[in-house]
Design a protein around this motif. Structure first.
Motif, PDB file in Angstrom:
ATOM      1  N   CYS A 217       6.088  -0.195  -4.540  1.00  0.00           N
ATOM      2  CA  CYS A 217       5.499  -1.668  -4.707  1.00  0.00           C
ATOM      3  C   CYS A 217       5.159  -2.146  -6.154  1.00  0.00           C
ATOM      4  O   CYS A 217       4.767  -1.030  -6.993  1.00  0.00           O
ATOM      5  CB  CYS A 217       4.124  -1.353  -3.873  1.00  0.00           C
ATOM      6  N   HIS A 218       4.890  -3.285  -6.387  1.00  0.00           N
ATOM      7  CA  HIS A 218       4.561  -3.740  -7.521  1.00  0.00           C
ATOM      8  C   HIS A 218       3.101  -3.519  -8.213  1.00  0.00           C
ATOM      9  O   HIS A 218       2.117  -3.839  -7.069  1.00  0.00           O
ATOM     10  CB  HIS A 218       4.879  -5.309  -7.617  1.00  0.00           C
ATOM     11  N   GLN A 344      -0.161  -5.126  -6.144  1.00  0.00           N
ATOM     12  CA  GLN A 344      -0.038  -6.750  -6.056  1.00  0.00           C
ATOM     13  C   GLN A 344       0.028  -6.924  -4.517  1.00  0.00           C
ATOM     14  O   GLN A 344       0.780  -6.542  -3.805  1.00  0.00           O
ATOM     15  CB  GLN A 344       1.249  -7.051  -6.739  1.00  0.00           C
ATOM     16  N   ASP A 346      -0.363 -10.705  -1.873  1.00  0.00           N
ATOM     17  CA  ASP A 346      -0.479 -12.304  -1.658  1.00  0.00           C
ATOM     18  C   ASP A 346      -1.829 -12.713  -1.183  1.00  0.00           C
ATOM     19  O   ASP A 346      -2.797 -11.878  -0.943  1.00  0.00           O
ATOM     20  CB  ASP A 346       0.981 -12.655  -0.982  1.00  0.00           C
ATOM     21  N   THR A 351       1.380  -6.406   0.770  1.00  0.00           N
ATOM     22  CA  THR A 351       1.880  -6.121  -0.590  1.00  0.00           C
ATOM     23  C   THR A 351       3.382  -6.737  -0.432  1.00  0.00           C
ATOM     24  O   THR A 351       3.762  -7.301   0.517  1.00  0.00           O
ATOM     25  CB  THR A 351       2.122  -4.477  -0.733  1.00  0.00           C
ATOM     26  N   ASP A 352       4.152  -6.316  -1.520  1.00  0.00           N
ATOM     27  CA  ASP A 352       5.526  -6.745  -1.571  1.00  0.00           C
ATOM     28  C   ASP A 352       6.549  -5.757  -0.591  1.00  0.00           C
ATOM     29  O   ASP A 352       7.763  -5.870  -0.238  1.00  0.00           O
ATOM     30  CB  ASP A 352       6.213  -6.767  -3.015  1.00  0.00           C
TER      31      ASP A 352
END
Ligand SMILES: Cc1cc2nc3c(=O)[nH]c(=O)nc-3n(C[C@H](O)[C@H](O)[C@H](O)COP(=O)(O)OP(=O)(O)OC[C@H]3O[C@@H](n4cnc5c(N)ncnc54)[C@H](O)[C@@H]3O)c2cc1C
Length: 487
Positions: A217-218, A344, A346, A351-352
């Protein structure tokens, strides 16, 4: 722990519990926490929750602007809008649904206070132990909810992606176990234990950041760390520092140096009410100017009756360490306090990585930018913890999750962890990254941290909570130092 669960929430602070409580009763939720349920940063929060509840004297636009100014305008404006406009609804829900009590004036209206960086009195609080009040009420509500199971002393040490969800590896009672769920919410809190001195609870070792990072994940701006200007610096000097709340300056305390002189006018026009990062840096610069690290907050002039009623917990804690704040200045010095960066996510706290969410201090929604405005963090845990639950609920409709065959639990046996690895990492971080970073020391610091990290990964150590936490500390230190610019 009876399977299957619709979601596993890792963390029992404000973000984790409030998130768990927002799922409909038809969804089964497991909350894991690595200590007791209330061993959290949430329980330690003093000052309060910032929210615009009185639109005749305040406005969303003002709260948004204060948040952006404090964050050096590096905030994510969309996330700030969500925080400020939706936050009041969550604060009302805390009171109405979960029975949280905030201080009121004799006429029954909420007695909101002021803190550094806020242009209006908008901090609702429960004396000077707001976090404890929230923690007690949310813990009670979670225990009373038939669809929520809470497992204490359950240390998650690894996550693995599987078709349609995750495997969650944990230690409980010295044994390893594996669970599966279609959705996981990381609400694991901050990283305070990475630093030599911190206001944070011992649970704040950055485990969630490591778990997400290991999944690819970022991670954003992990070096955006807040140092609180006023940690108690009297009495016995322990690693976990007691916080002298921002609200003490909000109520009029003066900051004074070793000569007992005010000095903030030399550094910022907002004086003692400048945002935290400005005050913390000013103290460090002033300590260099004076070649002396003795600093104080003086609020004795407000009178004993007011101070004992407004700050009962701080008064008692200081007194127990030999400082009577109604008669003398309180010794203070900056120390680590809060993480603005993190995993990070949204606006729905996703997460991404599909099906993985993060909320609260471990997540980076971008609301705080480069510096968090006081009392915006409990609010962030509420708003984005709820949004995570709402998004998962929406997505779960019509889905069925068939847990995969679970792998055998890991063998926990191994070599004992050498003493002092955590302290060695703390010392590197203190040298390189305390308030005003020493960029010249970053390269060497990173090399040292990476040596510890390799040793931890390859040493076949026993799988214990201590090992898991030390691995997280080293990983977090590595990510922070990697982010810093080299000279
Ligand atoms: C002294 C102090 C005063 C503060 N005052 C204020 C204030 O007045 N207003 C404000 O807005 N903010 C304040 N803050 C900040 C705020 O309290 C925190 O940012 C917020 O409570 C974090 O909530 P959280 O739910 O993200 O994490 P936490 O409340 O820290 O909870 C983390 C949870 O994750 C669990 N966990 C971690 N790792 C694992 C693992 N590997 N396995 C299982 N479980 C795990 C822990 O057991 C714990 O249950 C203060 C912080 C401190 C330290």
């Amino acid at each position: 722990m009876r399977q299957p669960y619709n979601a596993i929430v890792i963390g029992s602070g404000v973000a984790g519990l409030y998130c768990a409580l927002q799922f409909p009763p038809t969804m089964r939720v497991l909350v894991l926490c690595k200590g007791k349920m209330a061993d959290t940063n949430t329980d330690l929060a003093q000052g309060g929750v910032a929210a615009v509840l009185d639109v005749t004297h305040d406005s969303y636009e003002r709260h948004i602007e204060d948040t952006m100014i404090a964050g050096h305008r590096e905030n994510n404006p969309a996330a700030v809008e969500v925080l400020v406009r939706e936050g009041p609804g969550d604060v009302l829900r805390l009171m109405e649904r979960y029975g949280v009590e905030f201080d009121r004036r004799p006429d029954g209206t909420l007695n909101a206070t002021l803190e550094g960086g806020h242009s209006r009195r908008r901090i609702v609080h429960h004396k000077d132990s707001t976090g404890h009040e929230i923690a007690v009420r949310l813990c009670a509500a979670a225990r009373a909810s038939a669809n929520i199971t809470v497992a204490e002393d359950a240390v998650v040490y690894r996550l693995r992606r599987v078709d349609g969800g995750f495997l969650v590896y944990l230690l409980q009672g010295g044994k390893a176990e594996v669970l599966a769920a279609p959705y996981v919410v990381l609400a694991t809190g901050g990283i305070g234990q990475v630093y030599r001195y911190t206001t944070n609870s011992p649970v704040s070792t950055g485990d969630g950041v490591r778990l997400a990072w290991e999944l690819g994940c970022h991670i954003s701006n992990l070096h955006y760390v807040q140092f609180h200007p006023s940690a108690f610096a009297g009495g016995e000097q322990t690693r976990q520092r007691f916080l002298i709340s921002e609200a003490v300056r909000g109520e009029g305390a003066y900051l004074i140096n070793c000569k007992k002189e005010r000095f903030m006018h030399l550094y910022d026009d907002r004086l003692e009410l400048a945002p935290r990062d400005v005050v913390a840096k000013s103290i460090i610069l002033e300590s260099r100017r004076q070649a002396d690290e003795h600093f104080y907050l003086d609020i004795a002039y407000k009178g004993a009756d007011f101070l004992k009623a407004r700050f009962p917990m701080i008064y008692e804690k200081c007194l127990a360490s030999g400082v009577d704040l109604t008669r003398e200045p309180i010794p203070i010095f900056p120390c680590h306090h809060y993480l603005m960066g993190g995993i990070q996510v949204d606006l729905n706290a996703k997460t991404d990585l599909d099906r993985l969410y993060a909320a609260g201090e471990c997540a980076c929604t971008g609301v705080h930018g480069k510096n968090r405005l006081a009392s915006n963090s409990l609010l962030e845990g509420l708003v984005f913890g709820r949004r995570a639950a709402e998004d998962i609920t929406r997505r779960s409709k019509g889905e069925t999750f068939t847990p995969p065959p679970l792998p055998a639990p890991d063998d926990v046996a191994g070599a004992p962890l050498p003493a002092g690895l955590d302290r060695a990492i703390n010392d590197i971080m203190q040298r390189t990254c305390f308030v005003l970073p020493d960029y010249g020391a970053v390269r060497e610091g990173l090399k040292e941290v990476d040596r510890y990290l390799n040793r931890l990964r390859s040493g076949r150590f026993a799988l214990t909570r201590e090992y898991v936490e030390t691995l997280s500390l080293a990983t977090v230190a590595h990510i922070i130092l990697k982010e810093l610019p080299l000279p």
